[in-house]
Design an enzyme around this catalytic site. Structure first.
Site, PDB file in Angstrom:
ATOM      1  N   CYS A   1       0.789  -1.236   0.000  1.00 11.91           N
ATOM      2  CA  CYS A   1       0.000   0.000   0.000  1.00 11.91           C
ATOM      3  C   CYS A   1       0.820   1.285   0.000  1.00 11.91           C
ATOM      4  CB  CYS A   1      -0.932   0.013   1.215  1.00 11.91           C
ATOM      5  SG  CYS A   1      -1.992  -1.431   1.368  1.00 11.91           S
TER       6      CYS A   1
ATOM      7  N   HIS B   1      -2.852   6.502   4.486  1.00 13.65           N
ATOM      8  CA  HIS B   1      -1.725   5.592   4.762  1.00 13.65           C
ATOM      9  C   HIS B   1      -0.388   6.125   4.244  1.00 13.65           C
ATOM     10  CE1 HIS B   1      -0.576   1.056   5.368  1.00 13.65           C
ATOM     11  NE2 HIS B   1      -0.087   1.862   6.313  1.00 13.65           N
TER      12      HIS B   1
END
Length: 633
Positions: free
Chosen positions: A130, A191
């Site tokens: 990610c 994130h």
């Protein structure tokens, strides 16, 4: 293989041909302060290494000018600038979508996007996990350039309260579009870091990277948010705390026996303190799951926490409500909206309306719910009369997770015919993702493009559509896709693409246009567990270095145009062009390495360890609880 430690103040280097030392910078973090003005930081970094700044900067920019993005052959279409809607799934496998070959998971809305637009079949993430993939997407640059990687096995940002994150000096497409008069919004997962020095400096916050509005998770959805059977952090911490408490309890018991039998001539103080420590460790092991949920699983609106911990079952309607409100508020345009889904990452939070509906258990349910959300967002564009004036893009941040399984249940995605999955920097299953563009009246409906493209290409594409300019003071690895999407260019501008796992180069791809071949060289591949498996079962993801990786010299060679599954490695005996291909790619890798400059590695331990003073809290720490969002109607 770890870099050997040298004397204090001296940086040891890794000497493997695919390791950072050969890429022109040290393997471990530089001993420099975290942030200064960009010029000061670069000057200090080069001074630490003893390199002349002017020559290195000149060399990098000169190579970048030769290899960097070229302006679109056709330029942006005439008329008003489009709204831009970017949809990114989390951990979705390319084989999970109907228009990419799945016949048992229903994705009619994503399929409709593809039918009405352009579908890319060789669309590639710049990283297989990610954090680095999303950094590359937003900046159009390999994550190694911004330092959004690690050399120590830390694949992503591990906590909200860490000091690592997307450096403020990086330029995102949101920053450029905001400067060009776009209203910019991000809804969903971030994130990419939050704070640097204090719990509210927000140096890495989306609003500090060009977004006018943010609603969502500053961290990431994860199994620990729901105390699931699978776990990213909780299970390991519980085990470690349990072992420590048992060891301390054993020490307390030994001291007690020794005291009672007069074998230990000490006071009762060590016994009392060891007992207290044992009880604290045991108590912490019992509540660590709740602590993680409070620390990482919360929602923010701009700079304010709205829900801590988040109530996951109502997050889907809240996200859709936020998308609808943003579009309606800004329908006079132009706007950029990045919808970063929490689906389909574990724990696969799915509303009751979709549970049990698919043929593939909870993962299939969650995927079908995400497709329904795509449909709701597209319906909002229709209702507001914005369909024809909006460029819509759909993708996933990387491949599906093969290791996300428990017993006979698979909770990760399917990557179709492609080998490997999430976390694997070289194999296609970790980096080949859906890529769909729709812009009625501008992009031809039903067009399919088989050329190599990258998530990094979105950066120059949307920047030029907005009338902006790609930055000239840094290397941008993405290429403007508009001519390829419209069919006015026969080939992608990518001749070579590099595939990293953390800071290690695992593979490289060469598109030999005159022959119509796509060659792929693997310099390193993960060791699958157990033997004969197609993933690293028993681990969260496969490692990038060390004993869990096999180095290949000569590299493994595949012709993806004939063998997209990477099932049959070529040799000099089976491929007459073997040596020519290897030599050509080696030259391209060397040219690529000359464009790299030293940066601070944001995901290494120093900036990727939980720091209590950076912990966002909507109450008095550690009592972090609030619920400022009413239930959506």
């Amino acid at each position: 293989m770890r870099a050997p430690r040298g004397p204090p103040g001296v940086r040891a280097e890794i000497t493997s041909p695919t390791r950072p030392a050969d890429l022109g910078f040290p393997a471990r973090r530089l001993p420099c302060r975290k942030y200064k003005e960009r010029e000061d930081m670069l000057h200090l970094e080069h001074s630490c290494l003893g390199w002349p700044l002017s020559f290195r900067s000149w060399l990098a920019l000169a190579v970048a000018a030769l290899l960097g993005p070229k302006p679109s052959a056709c330029g942006p279409p005439p008329g008003p600038r489009p709204n831009i809607l970017l949809l990114m799934a989390d951990d979705l496998g390319i084989g999970d979508v109907g228009c990419y070959g799945n016949t048992t998971i229903r994705t009619p809305n994503i399929d409709r996007l593809a039918a009405d637009g352009v579908r890319l079949t060789q669309h590639l993430a710049a990283a297989p996990v990610c954090t680095p993939s999303r950094a590359a997407f937003l900046t159009g640059r390999y994550p190694l350039r911004s330092g959004m990687v690690s050399s120590q096995g830390h694949r992503v940002l591990r906590w909200t309260a860490v000091s690592g994150g997307l450096p403020p000096s990086e330029i995102t497409f949101a920053k450029i579009l905001k400067d060009r008069g776009y209203t910019t919004g991000l809804i969903g997962k971030w994130h990419l870091g939050l704070n640097c020095v204090s719990a509210n400096d927000h140096c890495h916050h989306p609003l500090n990277h060009g977004f006018d509005y943010f609603y969502g998770m500053p961290f990431s959805m994860m199994a620990d948010c729901e105390r699931w059977g699978l776990s990213e952090k909780r299970a390991v911490l519980e085990h470690r705390l349990g072992v420590c408490s048992q060891l301390v309890a054993l020490a307390a018991l030994t001291l007690t026996i020794g005291k009672l039998t007069h074998l230990v001539p000490a006071s009762w103080t060590p016994v009392i303190w060891s007992t207290v420590v044992c009880l604290l460790l045991f108590s912490t092991s019992c509540v660590v799951g709740a602590l993680i949920a409070h620390a990482d699983c919360f929602l923010m609106r701009n700079h304010s926490i709205t829900e801590q911990p988040m109530r996951s079952q109502r997050t889907t309607p809240l996200m859709l409500q936020e998308v609808s409100s943003f579009v309606k508020r800004n329908k006079q345009g132009p706007f950029l909206l990045f919808m970063s889904f929490l689906h389909v990452h574990t724990p696969l939070v799915t509303t009751e309306n979709f549970r049990g509906r698919s043929l593939h258990g909870l993962y299939g349910d969650n995927t079908e719910e995400m497709d329904w959300m795509v449909g709701q967002i597209l319906d909002t564009l229709d209702t507001e009369g914005l369909t024809n004036s909006t460029l819509v893009y759909f993708t996933s941040d990387h491949g599906g997770s093969l290791e996300a399984q428990s017993g006979n249940n698979q909770y990760g995605g399917w990557n179709g015919i492609y080998k490997g999955g999430k976390g694997m920097g070289g194999w296609e299953g970790g980096i080949r993702v859906p890529g769909i563009f729709r812009w009625p009246g501008v992009l031809p409906a039903g067009r399919v493009v088989h050329e190599p493209t990258s998530l990094m290409d979105v950066f120059p594409t949307v920047v030029q559509l907005a009338g902006g300019q790609v930055p000239q003071d840094r290397v941008v690895d993405g290429r403007d896709l508009l001519a390829l999407l419209r069919g006015t260019a026969p080939h992608s501008d990518h001749e070579f693409l590099m595939h990293y796992c953390e800071s290690f180069l695992h593979a490289a791809r060469w598109h030999q246009r005159d022959r119509g071949a796509v060659w792929k060289l693997h310099f390193a591949t993960p060791v699958f567990q157990p033997d004969g498996a197609g993933a690293c079962y028993g681990q969260v993801v496969c490692p990038c270095s060390g004993d869990g990786v096999t180095q290949h010299d000569p590299p493994l060679l595949f012709d993806l145009s004939r063998d997209p599954s990477e099932a049959h490695a070529l040799t000099p005996d089976t491929e007459p062009s073997f040596h020519r291909v290897v030599e050509t790619v080696a030259r391209a890798v060397a040219a690529h390495r000359r464009t790299l400059s030293p940066v601070l590695l944001q995901l290494d331990a120093a900036d990727n360890t939980w720091k209590p003073w950076l912990q966002p809290c909507c109450g008095r720490f550690p009592f972090c609880w609030c619920d400022r969002d009413a239930d959506p109607r």
